[in-house]
Design a protein around this motif. Sequence first.
Motif, PDB file in Angstrom:
ATOM      1  N   LEU A  95       0.832  -1.204   0.000  1.00 57.90           N
ATOM      2  CA  LEU A  95       0.000   0.000   0.000  1.00 57.90           C
ATOM      3  C   LEU A  95       0.866   1.252   0.000  1.00 57.90           C
ATOM      4  N   ALA A  96       1.943   1.220   0.776  1.00 60.19           N
ATOM      5  CA  ALA A  96       2.830   2.380   0.842  1.00 60.19           C
ATOM      6  C   ALA A  96       3.509   2.645  -0.497  1.00 60.19           C
ATOM      7  N   ALA A  97       3.679   1.598  -1.295  1.00 60.66           N
ATOM      8  CA  ALA A  97       4.371   1.732  -2.572  1.00 60.66           C
ATOM      9  C   ALA A  97       3.451   2.160  -3.711  1.00 60.66           C
ATOM     10  N   LEU A  98       2.147   2.162  -3.474  1.00 58.67           N
ATOM     11  CA  LEU A  98       1.226   2.533  -4.544  1.00 58.67           C
ATOM     12  C   LEU A  98       1.424   3.990  -4.955  1.00 58.67           C
ATOM     13  N   SER A  99       1.453   4.225  -6.240  1.00 56.76           N
ATOM     14  CA  SER A  99       1.518   5.588  -6.765  1.00 56.76           C
ATOM     15  C   SER A  99       0.174   5.969  -7.370  1.00 56.76           C
ATOM     16  N   TYR A 100      -0.308   7.139  -6.996  1.00 50.29           N
ATOM     17  CA  TYR A 100      -1.572   7.630  -7.537  1.00 50.29           C
ATOM     18  C   TYR A 100      -1.346   8.743  -8.552  1.00 50.29           C
ATOM     19  N   ASP A 101      -0.131   8.833  -9.066  1.00 48.16           N
ATOM     20  CA  ASP A 101       0.163   9.826 -10.094  1.00 48.16           C
ATOM     21  C   ASP A 101      -0.755   9.616 -11.289  1.00 48.16           C
ATOM     22  N   GLY A 102      -1.359  10.689 -11.725  1.00 44.98           N
ATOM     23  CA  GLY A 102      -2.239  10.631 -12.894  1.00 44.98           C
ATOM     24  C   GLY A 102      -3.624  10.110 -12.600  1.00 44.98           C
ATOM     25  N   VAL A 103      -3.943   9.896 -11.329  1.00 47.03           N
ATOM     26  CA  VAL A 103      -5.252   9.359 -10.950  1.00 47.03           C
ATOM     27  C   VAL A 103      -5.863  10.235  -9.861  1.00 47.03           C
ATOM     28  N   ASP A 104      -7.088  10.666 -10.064  1.00 45.78           N
ATOM     29  CA  ASP A 104      -7.839  11.388  -9.046  1.00 45.78           C
ATOM     30  C   ASP A 104      -8.645  10.394  -8.223  1.00 45.78           C
ATOM     31  N   VAL A 105      -8.619  10.546  -6.908  1.00 41.55           N
ATOM     32  CA  VAL A 105      -9.356   9.666  -6.011  1.00 41.55           C
ATOM     33  C   VAL A 105     -10.322  10.505  -5.179  1.00 41.55           C
TER      34      VAL A 105
ATOM     35  N   LEU B  84      -0.012 -11.974  -5.321  1.00 41.70           N
ATOM     36  CA  LEU B  84       1.065 -12.252  -4.389  1.00 41.70           C
ATOM     37  C   LEU B  84       2.430 -12.357  -5.053  1.00 41.70           C
ATOM     38  N   ALA B  85       2.442 -12.591  -6.344  1.00 42.82           N
ATOM     39  CA  ALA B  85       3.702 -12.628  -7.090  1.00 42.82           C
ATOM     40  C   ALA B  85       3.515 -11.815  -8.371  1.00 42.82           C
ATOM     41  N   PRO B  86       3.300 -10.500  -8.218  1.00 42.01           N
ATOM     42  CA  PRO B  86       2.894  -9.680  -9.375  1.00 42.01           C
ATOM     43  C   PRO B  86       3.952  -9.548 -10.462  1.00 42.01           C
TER      44      PRO B  86
ATOM     45  N   TYR C  47      -7.006  -3.591  -3.214  1.00 43.05           N
ATOM     46  CA  TYR C  47      -7.244  -3.982  -4.602  1.00 43.05           C
ATOM     47  C   TYR C  47      -6.787  -2.907  -5.587  1.00 43.05           C
ATOM     48  N   GLU C  48      -6.240  -1.822  -5.069  1.00 45.23           N
ATOM     49  CA  GLU C  48      -5.935  -0.713  -5.975  1.00 45.23           C
ATOM     50  C   GLU C  48      -4.651  -0.890  -6.758  1.00 45.23           C
ATOM     51  N   TYR C  49      -3.861  -1.918  -6.426  1.00 48.34           N
ATOM     52  CA  TYR C  49      -2.748  -2.265  -7.315  1.00 48.34           C
ATOM     53  C   TYR C  49      -3.294  -2.575  -8.704  1.00 48.34           C
ATOM     54  N   PHE C  50      -4.478  -3.169  -8.762  1.00 48.89           N
ATOM     55  CA  PHE C  50      -5.133  -3.507 -10.024  1.00 48.89           C
ATOM     56  C   PHE C  50      -5.964  -2.334 -10.547  1.00 48.89           C
ATOM     57  N   CYS C  51      -6.728  -1.702  -9.668  1.00 45.86           N
ATOM     58  CA  CYS C  51      -7.606  -0.604 -10.086  1.00 45.86           C
ATOM     59  C   CYS C  51      -6.820   0.529 -10.734  1.00 45.86           C
ATOM     60  N   LEU C  52      -5.659   0.846 -10.185  1.00 49.37           N
ATOM     61  CA  LEU C  52      -4.853   1.933 -10.743  1.00 49.37           C
ATOM     62  C   LEU C  52      -4.393   1.609 -12.160  1.00 49.37           C
ATOM     63  N   ASP C  53      -4.018   0.365 -12.400  1.00 46.88           N
ATOM     64  CA  ASP C  53      -3.622  -0.029 -13.753  1.00 46.88           C
ATOM     65  C   ASP C  53      -4.788   0.092 -14.721  1.00 46.88           C
ATOM     66  N   VAL C  54      -5.988  -0.277 -14.260  1.00 40.66           N
ATOM     67  CA  VAL C  54      -7.170  -0.159 -15.118  1.00 40.66           C
ATOM     68  C   VAL C  54      -7.402   1.295 -15.507  1.00 40.66           C
TER      69      VAL C  54
END
Length: 328
Positions: free
Chosen positions: A41-51, A295-297, A98-105
């Motif tokens: 979670l700490a590593a997630l980047s939200y650059d380019g995404v509005d939340v 778990l092994a992305p 789940y936002e590791y996936f949502c952000l990519d979408v």
Amino acid sequence: MTKFPTLDPELAAAVATIPYLDISDVAAARELNSTLSEPALAALSYDGVDVSEVSAPGLGDAPDVPIRLLRPAGVRGELPVVLAMHGGGFVLGRAQDYEYFCLDVVRELGIAVANVEYRLAPETPFPGPLDDCYAALSYVHANSEKLGIDPARIAVGGSSAGGGLAAGTVLKARDEGGAPIAFQYLVSPALDDRLSTPSSIQFVDTPVVNRRTGVLSWQHYLGGDYTGPDDPDVSVYAAPGRAVDLSGLPPTYIVAMELDPLRDENIQYALRLLQAGVSVELHSHPGAFHGSTELAPLAKSSVRAQREIIDALGRGLRARTPTSWTSP
């Protein structure tokens, strides 16, 4: 642990680092899960995404349902949306996991994601979590103009327990004439409490999820009145694999993992959808286990699986013009 000859070597290396989450003690499993998820979670980047955070009115007397709405930064106008449900055996996790996936979408398809924070069992057994997901769907559709959502291009999906909740939400929407759904994607979905398929019976020692995990998950989710696989009162919205009529459902993408107790029920659901006249794409990933994509992305099989899910979503929602999918 049993050695599985077909286990992908990259995934086998990951298995050794993954602790077992014993959900017979839900509080301890949640604490461990939270600790394990913190670095990701700490590593997630939200650059380019509005939340933004919105709330859907709960069904009946239920509390409001929090929704994390992710959109491409600065993009206005109506966008297709994916209503997303996280996994966790009905008892673990939160939407942000789940936002590791949502952000990519959001980044790759240029669409929105409505990430649902449904209540967890055993504190809130069925129908509470399913009602939360259905309330979120209804809210997103009814408030599409305010949220900048295209009401004709709504997809519903999720992983594991989230996939089961997604399938149940779609069934309920069909039966109750609810929000129209253009597409559903189900990643290793938990669909059937009876756990009677060969993979459910044989896989007692597979990585992450095994038969015991499945039994406990369903007991927690279906609550104290649940009497087991022969219980005739289990709703098809809780266990979509029990549904007799699968006609009239939206085009569907299903992911099954070779070394997953849920593998056979996933494949059976895909087959039954096809027999009911529903357009289905099924991918069964060799050498993979339940949750291996999360778990092994970085494993090649995980990268391929995630790429294919996002591609299917793009096609299902026609999120881009055909020319944008043309190879350079």
